[in-house]
Motif scaffolding. Sequence first.
Motif, PDB file in Angstrom:
ATOM      1  N   LEU A 208       0.828  -1.209   0.000  1.00  0.00           N
ATOM      2  CA  LEU A 208       0.000   0.000   0.000  1.00  0.00           C
ATOM      3  C   LEU A 208       0.864   1.261   0.000  1.00  0.00           C
ATOM      4  N   GLN A 209       1.972   1.215   0.741  1.00  0.00           N
ATOM      5  CA  GLN A 209       2.877   2.370   0.757  1.00  0.00           C
ATOM      6  C   GLN A 209       3.477   2.590  -0.626  1.00  0.00           C
ATOM      7  N   GLY A 210       3.648   1.493  -1.376  1.00  0.00           N
ATOM      8  CA  GLY A 210       4.166   1.576  -2.730  1.00  0.00           C
ATOM      9  C   GLY A 210       3.100   1.872  -3.767  1.00  0.00           C
ATOM     10  N   LYS A 211       1.888   2.221  -3.309  1.00  0.00           N
ATOM     11  CA  LYS A 211       0.764   2.596  -4.181  1.00  0.00           C
ATOM     12  C   LYS A 211       0.382   1.466  -5.135  1.00  0.00           C
ATOM     13  N   MET A 212       0.400   0.247  -4.618  1.00  0.00           N
ATOM     14  CA  MET A 212       0.031  -0.917  -5.409  1.00  0.00           C
ATOM     15  C   MET A 212      -1.387  -1.353  -5.072  1.00  0.00           C
ATOM     16  N   ARG A 213      -1.922  -2.243  -5.891  1.00  0.00           N
ATOM     17  CA  ARG A 213      -3.199  -2.899  -5.598  1.00  0.00           C
ATOM     18  C   ARG A 213      -2.878  -4.185  -4.840  1.00  0.00           C
ATOM     19  N   VAL A 214      -3.316  -4.269  -3.597  1.00  0.00           N
ATOM     20  CA  VAL A 214      -2.941  -5.384  -2.727  1.00  0.00           C
ATOM     21  C   VAL A 214      -4.131  -6.320  -2.541  1.00  0.00           C
ATOM     22  N   LEU A 215      -3.975  -7.552  -2.980  1.00  0.00           N
ATOM     23  CA  LEU A 215      -5.021  -8.574  -2.883  1.00  0.00           C
ATOM     24  C   LEU A 215      -4.626  -9.608  -1.839  1.00  0.00           C
ATOM     25  N   GLY A 216      -5.434  -9.769  -0.806  1.00  0.00           N
ATOM     26  CA  GLY A 216      -5.211 -10.810   0.192  1.00  0.00           C
ATOM     27  C   GLY A 216      -5.953 -12.074  -0.202  1.00  0.00           C
ATOM     28  N   ILE A 217      -5.285 -13.215  -0.090  1.00  0.00           N
ATOM     29  CA  ILE A 217      -5.880 -14.484  -0.516  1.00  0.00           C
ATOM     30  C   ILE A 217      -5.792 -15.505   0.616  1.00  0.00           C
ATOM     31  N   ASN A 218      -6.874 -16.210   0.825  1.00  0.00           N
ATOM     32  CA  ASN A 218      -6.938 -17.266   1.823  1.00  0.00           C
ATOM     33  C   ASN A 218      -5.921 -18.363   1.482  1.00  0.00           C
ATOM     34  N   PRO A 219      -4.992 -18.671   2.378  1.00  0.00           N
ATOM     35  CA  PRO A 219      -3.975 -19.691   2.071  1.00  0.00           C
ATOM     36  C   PRO A 219      -4.553 -21.092   1.916  1.00  0.00           C
ATOM     37  N   ALA A 220      -5.824 -21.280   2.332  1.00  0.00           N
ATOM     38  CA  ALA A 220      -6.458 -22.591   2.168  1.00  0.00           C
ATOM     39  C   ALA A 220      -6.892 -22.848   0.731  1.00  0.00           C
ATOM     40  N   PHE A 221      -6.906 -21.802  -0.094  1.00  0.00           N
ATOM     41  CA  PHE A 221      -7.291 -21.970  -1.495  1.00  0.00           C
ATOM     42  C   PHE A 221      -6.265 -22.834  -2.224  1.00  0.00           C
ATOM     43  N   THR A 222      -6.722 -23.577  -3.208  1.00  0.00           N
ATOM     44  CA  THR A 222      -5.815 -24.373  -4.025  1.00  0.00           C
ATOM     45  C   THR A 222      -4.975 -23.469  -4.924  1.00  0.00           C
ATOM     46  N   THR A 223      -3.851 -24.018  -5.377  1.00  0.00           N
ATOM     47  CA  THR A 223      -2.989 -23.264  -6.298  1.00  0.00           C
ATOM     48  C   THR A 223      -3.760 -22.862  -7.550  1.00  0.00           C
ATOM     49  N   GLU A 224      -4.573 -23.771  -8.049  1.00  0.00           N
ATOM     50  CA  GLU A 224      -5.350 -23.484  -9.253  1.00  0.00           C
ATOM     51  C   GLU A 224      -6.301 -22.303  -9.029  1.00  0.00           C
ATOM     52  N   LYS A 225      -6.960 -22.282  -7.872  1.00  0.00           N
ATOM     53  CA  LYS A 225      -7.899 -21.197  -7.591  1.00  0.00           C
ATOM     54  C   LYS A 225      -7.168 -19.874  -7.414  1.00  0.00           C
ATOM     55  N   ILE A 226      -6.020 -19.905  -6.744  1.00  0.00           N
ATOM     56  CA  ILE A 226      -5.254 -18.674  -6.543  1.00  0.00           C
ATOM     57  C   ILE A 226      -4.786 -18.117  -7.883  1.00  0.00           C
TER      58      ILE A 226
END
Length: 460
Positions: free
Chosen positions: A73-91
Amino acid sequence: MQLLQQYASCPYKQAQIALRDHSQGVAFSWQELNQLVSEKQDWLLSLGLQPGSGVAFSGKNSFELLCCYLAGLQGKMRVLGINPAFTTEKIEQLCQQNQIQRWIDVGENLCVRPLKTELDFRIGTNSPSNDKAKGLTLTLTSGSTGTPKAIVHDIQAHLDNAQGVCQLMDFTAEKSWLLSLPLYHVSGQGIVWRWILQGAELHLPSCHFYQDVLQVSHVSLVPTQALRLFEYVAKNPQTALQTREILLGGASIPLEISQKLTALGIKAYAGYGMTEMASTVFAKRCDGETGVGQPLLGRVFQIVNDEIWLKGAGLALGYWQNGEIQPLTNPQGWLQTKDKAYWDGEQLHILGRLDNQFISGGENIQPEEIEQIIQQHPLVEQVFVLPIDDAEFGQRPVAMMKFQQEFSQTAVQKIQDFLINKIERFKQPVRYFPLNLEWQGNIKISRVNLKQVLAQLIGE
């Protein structure tokens, strides 16, 4: 992230403790924290990210994950948080849908995970230019469809939401809040922004979670966590209790929970919030009455055809779709929540989701109404009512239950006897199934997922 930098440069603030990491037994001042976040920002830039780029972080709450979140956020980026329980394919699918250039797995070690489709690092024509880019959070919400949408907030919206909660719960710079909920969820982010807004202390829990709960002034808990806290206190009666305020959320709050918290000398608060509004919208001190209180500072509401419409403090910029921010409000500028509610002149009452309602034998069934009644029984820890197809009535209600003890037909019979004089016959569940909370990887249980599990149980 201007506040973080201000605290780090303020002579009266910079040496004060900003964060305590109970898992490592260490504390960081505002100056130290700012330095570490700046170093993490430099690392993200070294990966080719730039203002306006999309970066995803997956992982359980940790100091490393928090620094990555703040650095993005300090770098003015779009930050997406993802549940680590999701599969690699879903992520990978979520990253592609949301134009994410780098997926960083924040486990024991930082790991930049490869994406099957490497995205162009140039800022697209639909994305903000470097000059206009600002830090944005993308928070996933499944809604009623089960298809995750990324809801976009800027930093100011998070701070605006935080202000109302801090005012209600008397959260000031001298207080501390435990990061008890995941950062990929809006409620976890809400904790972070209350801490930053007030310049207070943030505590990161260790493996001794409930011991850590009792060492802060403020904490956010879902009902299941509150019940586990009571068990911990019962087993450890000599434990010093510093907790003064608990914000309950994630589900309807049984009266028993607020009563037990009050007995411990803790003020309990319950409310109503949503991802689109950056967390809590209405809240009140638990008083044994149904209802979620009044709108917090800066929130505005109206009820139209039994649906609550919202705007004001915390309202998201929109949904991130196809490289652009798409509006989430109607032409009048209101967020139509799809939540059924009424105002009694003093406070708001949430009746349930309009899209959860179903028809049984020509009668409208609102599952949340039945759940609230069942939840009054002392044996019940959590319950969800869902429809199943029925040849005669179209659909009938069934209940998925988690009891205080093991699921049994004896317990089910007690619930059935309890409901005889409590609710109309056509609203009484026709079947009962066990609710296994291990099925869920989030603090908010998805009815979409429960329907899938129910279909499997019925098919067995």
